[in-house]
Structure formats: structure tokens, C-alpha cells
Write a protein that holds these residues in place. Structure first.
Motif, mmCIF file in Angstrom:
data_model
loop_
_atom_site.group_PDB
_atom_site.id
_atom_site.type_symbol
_atom_site.label_atom_id
_atom_site.label_comp_id
_atom_site.label_asym_id
_atom_site.label_seq_id
_atom_site.Cartn_x
_atom_site.Cartn_y
_atom_site.Cartn_z
ATOM 1 N N PRO A 187 7.945 4.369 9.001
ATOM 2 C CA PRO A 187 8.215 2.945 8.791
ATOM 3 C C PRO A 187 7.763 2.499 7.400
ATOM 4 C CG PRO A 187 7.177 3.303 10.922
ATOM 5 C CD PRO A 187 7.098 4.602 10.177
ATOM 6 N N PRO A 188 8.529 1.611 6.772
ATOM 7 C CA PRO A 188 8.171 1.154 5.427
ATOM 8 C C PRO A 188 6.963 0.231 5.445
ATOM 9 C CG PRO A 188 10.037 -0.088 6.253
ATOM 10 C CD PRO A 188 9.762 0.987 7.264
ATOM 11 N N THR A 193 2.900 -5.693 0.601
ATOM 12 C CA THR A 193 2.306 -4.445 0.116
ATOM 13 C C THR A 193 3.205 -3.777 -0.905
ATOM 14 O OG1 THR A 193 1.197 -4.136 2.243
ATOM 15 C CG2 THR A 193 1.389 -2.207 0.820
ATOM 16 N N ARG A 194 4.509 -3.776 -0.649
ATOM 17 C CA ARG A 194 5.447 -3.162 -1.585
ATOM 18 C C ARG A 194 5.316 -3.785 -2.972
ATOM 19 N NH1 ARG A 194 9.795 -4.374 2.288
ATOM 20 N NH2 ARG A 194 9.981 -2.694 3.788
ATOM 21 N N HIS A 195 5.365 -5.101 -3.018
ATOM 22 C CA HIS A 195 5.288 -5.798 -4.311
ATOM 23 C C HIS A 195 3.991 -5.454 -5.032
ATOM 24 C CE1 HIS A 195 8.804 -8.424 -4.558
ATOM 25 N NE2 HIS A 195 8.726 -8.573 -3.249
ATOM 26 N N ALA A 196 2.879 -5.496 -4.316
ATOM 27 C CA ALA A 196 1.582 -5.259 -4.937
ATOM 28 C C ALA A 196 1.477 -3.842 -5.483
ATOM 29 C CB ALA A 196 0.458 -5.525 -3.926
ATOM 30 N N ILE A 197 1.934 -2.862 -4.717
ATOM 31 C CA ILE A 197 1.797 -1.470 -5.138
ATOM 32 C C ILE A 197 2.703 -1.156 -6.322
ATOM 33 C CG2 ILE A 197 2.201 0.909 -4.411
ATOM 34 C CD1 ILE A 197 1.146 0.126 -1.662
ATOM 35 N N VAL A 198 3.940 -1.646 -6.295
ATOM 36 C CA VAL A 198 4.848 -1.411 -7.420
ATOM 37 C C VAL A 198 4.305 -2.080 -8.681
ATOM 38 C CG1 VAL A 198 7.152 -1.887 -8.348
ATOM 39 C CG2 VAL A 198 6.889 -1.079 -5.991
ATOM 40 N N ARG A 199 3.745 -3.260 -8.543
ATOM 41 C CA ARG A 199 3.160 -3.957 -9.694
ATOM 42 C C ARG A 199 1.962 -3.188 -10.249
ATOM 43 N NH1 ARG A 199 2.827 -10.158 -9.022
ATOM 44 N NH2 ARG A 199 5.046 -9.748 -9.390
ATOM 45 N N GLU A 200 1.121 -2.662 -9.356
ATOM 46 C CA GLU A 200 -0.032 -1.874 -9.804
ATOM 47 C C GLU A 200 0.415 -0.584 -10.481
ATOM 48 O OE1 GLU A 200 -3.308 -2.591 -9.954
ATOM 49 O OE2 GLU A 200 -2.571 -4.593 -9.420
ATOM 50 N N PHE A 201 1.498 0.012 -9.973
ATOM 51 C CA PHE A 201 2.029 1.221 -10.603
ATOM 52 C C PHE A 201 2.485 0.910 -12.031
ATOM 53 C CE2 PHE A 201 5.316 4.287 -11.652
ATOM 54 C CZ PHE A 201 4.798 5.490 -11.207
ATOM 55 N N LYS A 202 3.171 -0.209 -12.204
ATOM 56 C CA LYS A 202 3.626 -0.622 -13.537
ATOM 57 C C LYS A 202 2.441 -0.824 -14.478
ATOM 58 C CE LYS A 202 6.042 -4.484 -15.813
ATOM 59 N NZ LYS A 202 4.890 -5.059 -16.551
ATOM 60 N N ARG A 203 1.415 -1.515 -13.995
ATOM 61 C CA ARG A 203 0.240 -1.774 -14.835
ATOM 62 C C ARG A 203 -0.474 -0.482 -15.225
ATOM 63 N NH1 ARG A 203 -2.086 -6.859 -11.221
ATOM 64 N NH2 ARG A 203 -0.682 -8.473 -12.085
ATOM 65 N N ALA A 204 -0.630 0.417 -14.260
ATOM 66 C CA ALA A 204 -1.300 1.685 -14.539
ATOM 67 C C ALA A 204 -0.483 2.518 -15.520
ATOM 68 C CB ALA A 204 -1.515 2.449 -13.238
ATOM 69 N N TRP A 205 0.845 2.474 -15.363
ATOM 70 C CA TRP A 205 1.735 3.201 -16.280
ATOM 71 C C TRP A 205 1.591 2.658 -17.700
ATOM 72 C CZ3 TRP A 205 7.735 3.708 -15.178
ATOM 73 C CH2 TRP A 205 8.296 4.611 -16.099
ATOM 74 N N GLU A 206 1.639 1.340 -17.842
ATOM 75 C CA GLU A 206 1.528 0.730 -19.165
ATOM 76 C C GLU A 206 0.149 0.966 -19.779
ATOM 77 O OE1 GLU A 206 4.684 -2.990 -18.760
ATOM 78 O OE2 GLU A 206 2.628 -3.242 -18.029
ATOM 79 N N ALA A 207 -0.879 1.000 -18.918
ATOM 80 C CA ALA A 207 -2.249 1.218 -19.416
ATOM 81 C C ALA A 207 -2.556 2.698 -19.622
ATOM 82 C CB ALA A 207 -3.252 0.614 -18.440
ATOM 83 N N LYS A 208 -1.631 3.572 -19.249
ATOM 84 C CA LYS A 208 -1.810 5.028 -19.333
ATOM 85 C C LYS A 208 -3.042 5.465 -18.546
ATOM 86 C CE LYS A 208 0.309 4.968 -23.914
ATOM 87 N NZ LYS A 208 0.173 5.295 -25.362
ATOM 88 N N GLY A 267 17.299 -4.543 -2.825
ATOM 89 C CA GLY A 267 16.572 -5.437 -1.943
ATOM 90 C C GLY A 267 15.084 -5.171 -1.842
ATOM 91 N N GLN A 268 14.569 -4.173 -2.593
ATOM 92 C CA GLN A 268 13.150 -3.828 -2.542
ATOM 93 C C GLN A 268 12.546 -3.915 -3.947
ATOM 94 O OE1 GLN A 268 11.675 -3.251 0.265
ATOM 95 N NE2 GLN A 268 13.310 -2.724 1.693
ATOM 96 N N PRO A 269 11.211 -4.074 -4.049
ATOM 97 C CA PRO A 269 10.582 -4.092 -5.374
ATOM 98 C C PRO A 269 10.809 -2.763 -6.091
ATOM 99 C CG PRO A 269 9.066 -4.882 -3.690
ATOM 100 C CD PRO A 269 10.234 -4.290 -2.963
ATOM 101 N N GLY A 270 11.199 -2.855 -7.348
ATOM 102 C CA GLY A 270 11.425 -1.654 -8.149
ATOM 103 C C GLY A 270 11.113 -1.920 -9.607
ATOM 104 N N ASP A 290 -0.391 2.294 2.084
ATOM 105 C CA ASP A 290 -0.732 1.759 0.767
ATOM 106 C C ASP A 290 -0.491 2.786 -0.334
ATOM 107 O OD1 ASP A 290 -2.696 3.522 1.434
ATOM 108 O OD2 ASP A 290 -4.392 2.203 0.994
ATOM 109 N N ARG A 291 0.408 3.750 -0.080
ATOM 110 C CA ARG A 291 0.700 4.783 -1.075
ATOM 111 C C ARG A 291 2.202 4.925 -1.292
ATOM 112 N NH1 ARG A 291 -3.321 8.783 -1.912
ATOM 113 N NH2 ARG A 291 -5.375 7.804 -1.675
ATOM 114 N N ILE A 292 2.562 5.289 -2.499
ATOM 115 C CA ILE A 292 3.958 5.592 -2.833
ATOM 116 C C ILE A 292 4.242 7.023 -2.393
ATOM 117 C CG2 ILE A 292 5.614 5.914 -4.714
ATOM 118 C CD1 ILE A 292 3.904 3.843 -6.301
#
Length: 311
Positions: A187-188, A193-208, A267-270, A290-292
């Protein structure tokens, strides 16, 4: 399409208007069945061509034109699904369904924006999120058609049987088998949670931040890229959270001028990656808990047409 109704014609031919109004439904059906907006457009074009190839007497004899159009579109999709399997066996790299944007994220905010295209007519719900479409890819053509028509579009099995060319009982079994495949998928996560995790992934990516990226990824996560045969596309999925995190930062090192944007993908955060304002990659995520657990990165230019309007 051979013949297209114009707004002015609708006043004089209500039947023509009713036929044209089925286009949205047909695009929605064909996209879910094929996973390709371009193929869905072709199916709808062919469906309408067959309608207008009939004489007025033949058209008038059809009790439910909408039902007729759906049956024809369904049969065309069924045939295409069989040939698509053969084509994808020779596809260079992994094949991923075509990602669709939520056009309201930019078009509604821009007066004089581009004319809406078929992507605007696809309803973005759970039946088009990338994880769902990928599961559909594992089904047989008959399973996929029976399941989508019955479970998503609520067609009774006796009508599904006419399209699939099986008995209603056989179609019921096909849909049941497809349903089990869907249930077996984890189950998804909740929308928040989706929005928060994708946003954190983006921030971590940008921050290396390699540690933050690893923490967001399931240890057994998989990343799949579809470049449509591009030389620099991944030919095989990357398996393992740490490997994916390191690969993500390698991309930043190779393309330092890349901009990462949060966008809705099917239809999902990306995320969307752009260079010089041009969309080069669209990323969809499958999140469990809470994991991708899966990342799909589409780089095939042919599949990014609906995203070019943002530029």
C-alpha cells in the motif's frame, strides 16, 4: 480524426456533440490501458475514424454511440497491447509509462497559456499513479483490459466480454487475477507523507547530503531510468539505497547547472529536472511507510512532450 465537430455545429446536430463529448472518456481509458499518451491519442483518432466511416443510417442504428466507441477503442487497445509487448522487448533500456503533469500547476496561473492538449483530459487519480501503471505492465493484455474496464470504469462483465472476446465468467477471472497483482503491491504512503518525503529528497539532493539521501531510501530501493535509447541513459535499474544516493549525487556533479522543481507526476508528488529552462527528466516516486522504495526517471524526449508547455 476524419471529421471534427466545431462548437457552432453542435446547435444543429446534438448527436454529433454527444459523440465528440466522449473524447475525454476515450483518452482516459486508452491512456490507462496503454501507458502512453501518444498511443492513446492514436487510438482515439482511429476510433473516431471508424465511426465517421459508417453511413448515417449505420450510425443511427447504434443504440448507444458512447458504448460503441468504448468497445472499439478497447479492442484497438487490446490489439496494441499485444504488439507493444514485442516492441518493448527490443526497446533500448527500461520502458516506463509516459508521465503526465498536473497542468493546473502552471497553466491556470498564466494568462494566455498554451492551448490544452490531450494531457489535460486525463483525470489524475490512483489509477494513473506510476506505481499502479507499472503493475499494469506486468499483466497480460486481457487481464489489463478486463481489470481497467470493470474495476476502474465500472463496465459490467457482459460488456467487457464483448471487448475482450471471452465469456463474462472468464473476464471475471481475469479481473480477479489482476486485482491480486494490485493487492500484492505494498500500500502507498499517505498523501502528506509522500509530499514531505519527496521534498526532503529534493533538499538533500540540492544540499549534496549523502547521509540524508540514504536515510530517505529503502535499503532495497530501485531506481529505473527510461531514456528511449539515449546513450547516457541507464540500461538497467540501480538496486540499493546507497547506490541510488551516490548515483543521484553523481548526476549533480555531471550536470551542475540543473534545476530541480517539485511537480505533480501522474497525480503524485514528483520532481522535474530542467537545464536552461528545458525539462530533461521527470521523476516519479513509490513510497512505502517513510521510505522511497522506487524511483522512475523518464528522460525519453518523446515522453516529455506534455511537460514542454512549462518552459
Amino acid at each position: 480524426m476524419t471529421t471534427q465537430s466545431e462548437p457552432a455545429d453542435d446547435r444543429f446536430d446534438p448527436g454529433l456533440s454527444a459523440i465528440a463529448s466522449e473524447r475525454r472518456q476515450l483518452i482516459n481509458l486508452a491512456y490507462r490501458l496503454l501507458g502512453s499518451l501518444a498511443d492513446a491519442e492514436d487510438v482515439v483518432q482511429e476510433t473516431y475514424a471508424r465511426w465517421y466511416a459508417m453511413s448515417p443510417r449505420q450510425q443511427q442504428a447504434i443504440e448507444s454511440p458512447g458504448g460503441w466507441l468504448t468497445r472499439v477503442a478497447g479492442r484497438i487497445c487490446l490489439d496494441l497491447l499485444g504488439s507493444a509487448r514485442a516492441r518493448r522487448e527490443t526497446y533500448v533500456g527500461e520502458w516506463i509509462p509516459e508521465p503526465l503533469p498536473d497542468r493546473t500547476e502552471w497553466i491556470n496561473a498564466r494568462p494566455g497559456g498554451p492551448t490544452p492538449d490531450p494531457a489535460d483530459r486525463v483525470t489524475l487519480d490512483e489509477s494513473v499513479n506510476m506505481a499502479f501503471l507499472v503493475v499494469l505492465e506486468s499483466m497480460t493484455p486481457a487481464e489489463r483490459v478486463a481489470f481497467i474496464l470493470h474495476d476502474v470504469f465500472r463496465y459490467p462483465f457482459n460488456e467487457v466480454a464483448e471487448i475482450v472476446g471471452r465469456t463474462p465468467a472468464a473476464c471475471r477471472q481475469l479481473a480477479s487475477s489482476a486485482r491480486r497483482r494490485i493487492r500484492d503491491a505494498q500500500p502507498p504512503a499517505t498523501p502528506a507523507t509522500r509530499h514531505a518525503i519527496v521534498r526532503e529528497f529534493k533538499r538533500a539532493w540540492e544540499a549534496k547530503d549523502i547521509d540524508a539521501l540514504v536515510a530517505l531510501l529503502d535499503p532495497h530501493a530501485t531506481a529505473t531510468s527510461d531514456g528511449g535509447g539515449l546513450v547516457n541513459a541507464m540500461l538497467h535499474p540501480i538496486v540499493g539505497g546507497e547506490l541510488i544516493a551516490h548515483h543521484t549525487l553523481e548526476i549533480t556533479a555531471r550536470v551542475p547547472d540543473m534545476t530541480i522543481l517539485e511537480r505533480t507526476v501522474n497525480g503524485q508528488p514528483g520532481l522535474v529536472a530542467q537545464r536552461d529552462g528545458v525539462t530533461v527528466t521527470v521523476m516519479a516516486f513509490d513510497i512505502a511507510g517513510d521510505r522511497i522504495r522506487h524511483i522512475w526517471a523518464v528522460r525519453n524526449p518523446d515522453k516529455l512532450r506534455p511537460w514542454m508547455a512549462e518552459q
